[in-house]
Design an enzyme around this catalytic site. Structure first.
Site, short mmCIF file in Angstrom:
data_model
loop_
_atom_site.label_atom_id
_atom_site.label_comp_id
_atom_site.label_asym_id
_atom_site.label_seq_id
_atom_site.Cartn_x
_atom_site.Cartn_y
_atom_site.Cartn_z
N ASP A 9 0.75 -1.50 -0.03
CA ASP A 9 0.17 -0.03 -0.06
C ASP A 9 1.00 0.84 0.51
O ASP A 9 2.09 1.37 0.57
CB ASP A 9 -1.32 -0.29 1.95
CG ASP A 9 -1.81 1.61 1.25
OD1 ASP A 9 -2.42 1.67 0.37
OD2 ASP A 9 -1.89 1.33 2.44
N ASP A 11 -0.73 5.05 1.10
CA ASP A 11 -0.64 5.76 2.14
C ASP A 11 -0.99 5.35 3.24
O ASP A 11 -1.85 4.53 3.95
CB ASP A 11 -2.36 6.90 1.53
CG ASP A 11 -1.89 7.36 0.44
OD1 ASP A 11 -1.13 8.05 0.10
OD2 ASP A 11 -2.73 7.08 -0.70
N ASP A 185 -0.88 -0.71 5.72
CA ASP A 185 -1.51 -0.08 7.33
C ASP A 185 -3.23 -0.68 7.71
O ASP A 185 -4.31 -0.65 8.86
CB ASP A 185 -1.49 0.67 6.99
CG ASP A 185 -2.20 2.25 6.88
OD1 ASP A 185 -2.95 2.59 7.23
OD2 ASP A 185 -2.45 1.85 5.36
#
Length: 233
Positions: A9, A11, A185
């Site tokens: 990922d 961001d 996250d």
């Protein structure tokens, strides 16, 4: 496992998101005040959330649901009962300029990517958002030398946890799910989605006390980014 590919990922996985968002909103607020809008920080946050909430409700599941230009466009229409494209453009430009300026990698990200590259492991970024801004983020962070592929939800027409956000980069890298690792996250977008496809999953920069079970449970949790090499090498 010795992975052949690692999907990341972007961001809040490779860089911290919140300081960038805060810098972007403050720059947009100052621009709005220059245009004659009387916003303090609290009222501007409310203004921003007005547009954001409407866009999230109407465009859920698409890359456009993250587009700040649309947030500001809708918020201005709600506030003024008029179309003010010039103001929306100025606020969006101010937001992203300050956001990008604030960006910096989490500690050990660059060194870890160098290690993966040296080991011959393919690196891809699979990310929910529009392509232009994600390209700008990759450039600002200096990630281009370390990645083999960037895929955005704008390109696929589906957002994570949709399976295409994992299967398409793997297909382009000619890699099986069992040979790949997903690092993110967000439990719902990154872990749940990748688990469903059969990737090994690593949760990073998330609440360490959140209980996770079933397909929401990652195979690994790491507390420091450099710990990733112990998983994939």
């Amino acid at each position: 496992m010795m992975a052949n590919a690692v999907l990341f990922d972007l961001d809040d996985t490779l860089y911290p998101y919140s300081p960038c968002r805060d810098a972007g909103l403050e720059a947009a607020r100052k621009t709005a005040r220059e245009f004659g809008y009387d916003f303090d920080r609290e009222s501007f946050e409310d203004f921003y959330q007005t547009g954001r909430t409407e866009v999230k409700r109407e465009l859920s599941g698409t890359a456009a649901t993250h587009e700040r230009f649309i947030y500001f466009k809708r918020a201005l229409e709600e506030l003024t009962d008029e179309s003010r494209p010039g103001d929306a453009l100025a606020l969006g430009d101010a937001f992203w300029e300050a956001y990008l300026e604030e960006m910096t990698l989490f500690p050990a990200v660059e060194e870890t990517l160098e290690t993966l590259q040296s080991a011959g492991i393919d690196v891809a970024i699979t990310t929910n958002l529009t392509t232009r801004i994600q390209l700008a983020k990759v450039e600002k962070l200096g990630l281009e030398p370390y990645i083999d592929l960037l895929l955005t939800s704008e390109e696929t027409g589906r957002e994570k946890p949709g399976s295409v956000m994992f299967t398409l980069p793997l297909a382009r890298l000619e890699c099986r799910p069992s040979e790949a690792v997903m690092v993110g996250d967000d439990v719902e977008a990154d872990i749940l989605g990748a688990n469903a496809v059969g990737l090994e999953t690593v949760l990073w920069n998330a609440d360490p006390d959140e209980p996770l079970e079933g397909r929401r449970a990652p195979d690994h949790r790491i507390d420091a980014f450099e710990e990733l090499t112990e998983v994939v090498l």
